[in-house]
Structure formats: structure tokens, C-alpha cells
Write a protein that holds these residues in place. Structure first.
Motif, PDB file in Angstrom:
ATOM      1  N   GLU A 101      -5.315   1.899  23.152  1.00  0.00           N
ATOM      2  CA  GLU A 101      -4.752   1.757  21.814  1.00  0.00           C
ATOM      3  C   GLU A 101      -3.368   1.133  21.885  1.00  0.00           C
ATOM      4  N   ALA A 102      -2.557   1.565  22.860  1.00  0.00           N
ATOM      5  CA  ALA A 102      -1.217   0.992  23.029  1.00  0.00           C
ATOM      6  C   ALA A 102      -1.302  -0.484  23.383  1.00  0.00           C
ATOM      7  N   GLU A 103      -2.281  -0.819  24.217  1.00  0.00           N
ATOM      8  CA  GLU A 103      -2.465  -2.223  24.606  1.00  0.00           C
ATOM      9  C   GLU A 103      -2.893  -3.053  23.404  1.00  0.00           C
ATOM     10  N   ARG A 104      -3.769  -2.494  22.578  1.00  0.00           N
ATOM     11  CA  ARG A 104      -4.230  -3.206  21.380  1.00  0.00           C
ATOM     12  C   ARG A 104      -3.071  -3.459  20.430  1.00  0.00           C
ATOM     13  N   VAL A 105      -2.248  -2.439  20.233  1.00  0.00           N
ATOM     14  CA  VAL A 105      -1.097  -2.576  19.341  1.00  0.00           C
ATOM     15  C   VAL A 105      -0.123  -3.617  19.885  1.00  0.00           C
ATOM     16  N   GLU A 106       0.079  -3.588  21.220  1.00  0.00           N
ATOM     17  CA  GLU A 106       0.991  -4.555  21.841  1.00  0.00           C
ATOM     18  C   GLU A 106       0.470  -5.976  21.682  1.00  0.00           C
ATOM     19  N   MET A 107      -0.837  -6.162  21.895  1.00  0.00           N
ATOM     20  CA  MET A 107      -1.429  -7.491  21.800  1.00  0.00           C
ATOM     21  C   MET A 107      -1.292  -8.069  20.394  1.00  0.00           C
ATOM     22  N   GLU A 108      -1.342  -7.201  19.391  1.00  0.00           N
ATOM     23  CA  GLU A 108      -1.244  -7.664  18.009  1.00  0.00           C
ATOM     24  C   GLU A 108       0.143  -8.200  17.684  1.00  0.00           C
ATOM     25  N   GLN A 109       1.131  -7.908  18.531  1.00  0.00           N
ATOM     26  CA  GLN A 109       2.494  -8.367  18.292  1.00  0.00           C
ATOM     27  C   GLN A 109       2.691  -9.834  18.669  1.00  0.00           C
ATOM     28  N   TYR A 110       1.722 -10.421  19.405  1.00  0.00           N
ATOM     29  CA  TYR A 110       1.883 -11.785  19.902  1.00  0.00           C
ATOM     30  C   TYR A 110       0.793 -12.704  19.364  1.00  0.00           C
ATOM     31  N   THR A 111       1.173 -13.950  19.102  1.00  0.00           N
ATOM     32  CA  THR A 111       0.212 -14.931  18.601  1.00  0.00           C
ATOM     33  C   THR A 111      -0.735 -15.371  19.700  1.00  0.00           C
ATOM     34  N   LYS A 122       1.859 -23.569  19.289  1.00  0.00           N
ATOM     35  CA  LYS A 122       2.770 -24.343  18.454  1.00  0.00           C
ATOM     36  C   LYS A 122       4.142 -23.682  18.441  1.00  0.00           C
ATOM     37  N   VAL A 123       5.150 -24.467  18.210  1.00  0.00           N
ATOM     38  CA  VAL A 123       6.516 -23.948  18.156  1.00  0.00           C
ATOM     39  C   VAL A 123       6.600 -22.853  17.095  1.00  0.00           C
ATOM     40  N   GLY A 124       7.210 -21.733  17.454  1.00  0.00           N
ATOM     41  CA  GLY A 124       7.342 -20.608  16.530  1.00  0.00           C
ATOM     42  C   GLY A 124       6.356 -19.491  16.806  1.00  0.00           C
ATOM     43  N   GLN A 125       5.285 -19.812  17.528  1.00  0.00           N
ATOM     44  CA  GLN A 125       4.306 -18.785  17.875  1.00  0.00           C
ATOM     45  C   GLN A 125       4.789 -18.009  19.098  1.00  0.00           C
ATOM     46  N   THR A 126       4.469 -16.712  19.107  1.00  0.00           N
ATOM     47  CA  THR A 126       4.898 -15.854  20.216  1.00  0.00           C
ATOM     48  C   THR A 126       3.825 -15.815  21.303  1.00  0.00           C
ATOM     49  N   ILE A 127       4.285 -15.735  22.553  1.00  0.00           N
ATOM     50  CA  ILE A 127       3.392 -15.698  23.708  1.00  0.00           C
ATOM     51  C   ILE A 127       3.565 -14.369  24.429  1.00  0.00           C
ATOM     52  N   HIS A 128       2.473 -13.776  24.847  1.00  0.00           N
ATOM     53  CA  HIS A 128       2.526 -12.496  25.563  1.00  0.00           C
ATOM     54  C   HIS A 128       3.402 -12.631  26.804  1.00  0.00           C
ATOM     55  N   ALA A 217      -2.819 -26.783  30.290  1.00  0.00           N
ATOM     56  CA  ALA A 217      -2.210 -26.528  28.977  1.00  0.00           C
ATOM     57  C   ALA A 217      -0.847 -27.200  28.870  1.00  0.00           C
ATOM     58  N   LEU A 218      -0.037 -27.095  29.924  1.00  0.00           N
ATOM     59  CA  LEU A 218       1.292 -27.714  29.916  1.00  0.00           C
ATOM     60  C   LEU A 218       1.199 -29.235  29.841  1.00  0.00           C
ATOM     61  N   ALA A 219       0.237 -29.814  30.519  1.00  0.00           N
ATOM     62  CA  ALA A 219       0.100 -31.277  30.531  1.00  0.00           C
ATOM     63  C   ALA A 219      -0.397 -31.814  29.197  1.00  0.00           C
ATOM     64  N   ASN A 220      -1.244 -31.057  28.513  1.00  0.00           N
ATOM     65  CA  ASN A 220      -1.881 -31.560  27.296  1.00  0.00           C
ATOM     66  C   ASN A 220      -1.231 -31.092  25.999  1.00  0.00           C
ATOM     67  N   ASN A 221      -0.329 -30.139  26.081  1.00  0.00           N
ATOM     68  CA  ASN A 221       0.375 -29.648  24.884  1.00  0.00           C
ATOM     69  C   ASN A 221       1.853 -30.013  25.028  1.00  0.00           C
ATOM     70  N   ARG A 222       2.276 -31.056  24.328  1.00  0.00           N
ATOM     71  CA  ARG A 222       3.649 -31.547  24.502  1.00  0.00           C
ATOM     72  C   ARG A 222       4.672 -30.513  24.050  1.00  0.00           C
ATOM     73  N   ASP A 223       4.364 -29.754  23.020  1.00  0.00           N
ATOM     74  CA  ASP A 223       5.296 -28.694  22.578  1.00  0.00           C
ATOM     75  C   ASP A 223       5.482 -27.659  23.671  1.00  0.00           C
TER      76      ASP A 223
END
Length: 230
Positions: A101-111, A122-128, A217-223
Motif C-alpha cells: 500500500e505504501a508503495e502504491r501511494v508512493e508510485m501515485e506521486q510520480y508521473t 515531458k518537461v514538468g512531469q515527475t520521475i520516480h 529513451a535519452l537518445a530519442n527524447n530531446r527533452d
């Protein structure tokens, strides 16, 4: 010898209730069935006797052969152990449920919570944090490559646009790069920050599944590239 055997059979038969008998077990029938069970015979037993009455019967008939109280203590201790084991299992199960449950709640905090989602970040989105830590490690690898091979990168920057593209194509062996990225590289071929770091990214050993996905992902996503390698 045959006569004695016949007499024993008669004795046991007279003391054992039929399985279909509506009458409760007597002391004699209970004891007789217990003796048969000790020889391997199995039959369900119905009894109206209390626990204390059964203990008294065992003490009376078997008290001289074994320590009844010790056997009863072991049974009680086993019940206690079983109870403790069940309590421990329930505790561990509750802790596991709480962790999930704690892991689920934590995961919901990140895009972005999965490595496969980085390519559409995309810029502005949060990453775990775990993924961010991996991206940081890739950046460190790229910086080490650039630092340890400065001369080669200086020579690369002195090449013509055509030759630079050839070098980029040569190093692109481990992961797919989209055409639009190649078009952008061609348009910005004389940008040392972009081209050097792209070559550094391509030179990482990306044979492992996760590192391959990170580099792709880094090579294909310029942001993403600009945020973590720029």
C-alpha cells in the motif's frame, strides 16, 4: 496359539462399536480402537468423553508404559507453537500488505514510474527517484567518456558535417534512433554539446535490457536528453 488368537479377536470385537452404531464410545471401545490404531488400523471415533476423561483413561491403561503427562505437554506445546506460527504469519502478511500500500501511494506521486515511459517524458512531469538515479548514472558514464577521450572528441569536432554524420552512424550500433532525431542531429551537426554527448551515449555498453532502454529513451527524447545530459 490359534486359540489365544481367536480369543483376542473375540475380545476386541466385543469392545469395538460398529462405525454405524448410534451409541457413544465406551471406555473399553475407545481403548480397543486406540490399540488397533497403534497397529495401523484407522477408523473415525465418535465420543462424548471430555478431555479430562480421556486423559484419565490413558493414565489408567498406559500410565505404566509411557509418560502420559509428558506426551500431553508436547501436544499442548505444539498447539502453542502452531498458534505462535499463525500469529507470526498474520503479522508478516499485514506488513507485506502495508508495504504494498505504501508503495502504491508512493508510485501515485510520480508521473513516470516505469522505465518504458521515459521515452515519452515531458518537461514538468515527475520521475520516480529510482529512475532518476539510473539517469544520473548514465550522465556520469557519458561525462567520464568525454573526459577520458578528449583528444578524440576534439578531432571529431574538426571534421566536416558529412564525416561527423558518418562517425555518429558508426557508433549507433546498440539501440534504435528515430529518423527525426537523425534529422535534428544533421541540422545541429556543429553543436559540440549535442554531438559529443550523443556519441558518448552511443559508446556506453548498452547490452543489458534496462541500460539499453535508458540510452534509447535519452537518445530519442530531446527533452529528456537536455534535462539529464545537456
Amino acid at each position: 496359539m490359534g486359540k489365544n488368537t481367536d480369543n483376542m479377536n473375540d475380545l476386541l470385537s466385543s469392545r469395538i462399536n460398529s462405525p454405524d452404531s448410534p451409541h457413544p464410545e465406551t471406555v473399553n471401545s475407545m481403548f480397543s480402537k486406540m490399540m488397533l490404531q497403534m497397529t495401523g488400523f484407522r477408523e473415525s471415533v465418535k465420543s462424548n468423553l471430555s478431555y479430562e476423561e480421556v486423559v484419565a483413561i490413558l493414565r489408567e491403561h498406559l500410565g505404566g508404559l509411557c509418560d502420559i503427562d509428558s506426551l500431553l505437554d508436547k501436544k499442548t506445546n505444539k498447539q502453542e507453537v502452531d498458534a505462535d506460527a499463525n500469529a507470526l504469519f498474520e503479522k508478516l502478511l499485514k506488513e507485506l500488505e502495508d508495504e504494498r500500500e505504501a508503495e502504491r501511494v508512493e508510485m501515485e506521486q510520480y508521473t513516470i514510474t516505469d522505465i518504458d515511459e521515459l521515452i515519452v517524458w515531458k518537461v514538468g512531469q515527475t520521475i520516480h527517484p529510482a529512475l532518476e538515479d539510473s539517469l544520473t548514472k548514465v550522465r556520469v558514464f557519458v561525462e567520464q567518456i568525454l573526459e577520458n577521450d578528449k583528444e578524440s572528441f576534439e578531432e571529431f569536432q574538426d571534421k566536416s558535417a558529412k564525416d561527423k554524420m558518418k562517425v555518429l552512424i558508426y557508433f549507433n550500433k546498440q539501440f534504435y534512433i528515430h529518423k527525426k532525431v537523425w534529422d535534428e542531429l544533421s541540422e545541429n551537426i556543429h553543436d559540440p554539446l549535442l554531438t559529443n554527448k550523443m556519441i558518448g551515449l552511443m559508446r556506453i555498453d548498452a547490452s543489458g535490457l534496462n541500460i539499453n532502454k535508458l540510452c534509447k529513451a535519452l537518445a530519442n527524447n530531446r527533452d529528456l536528453f537536455n534535462a539529464y545530459l545537456g
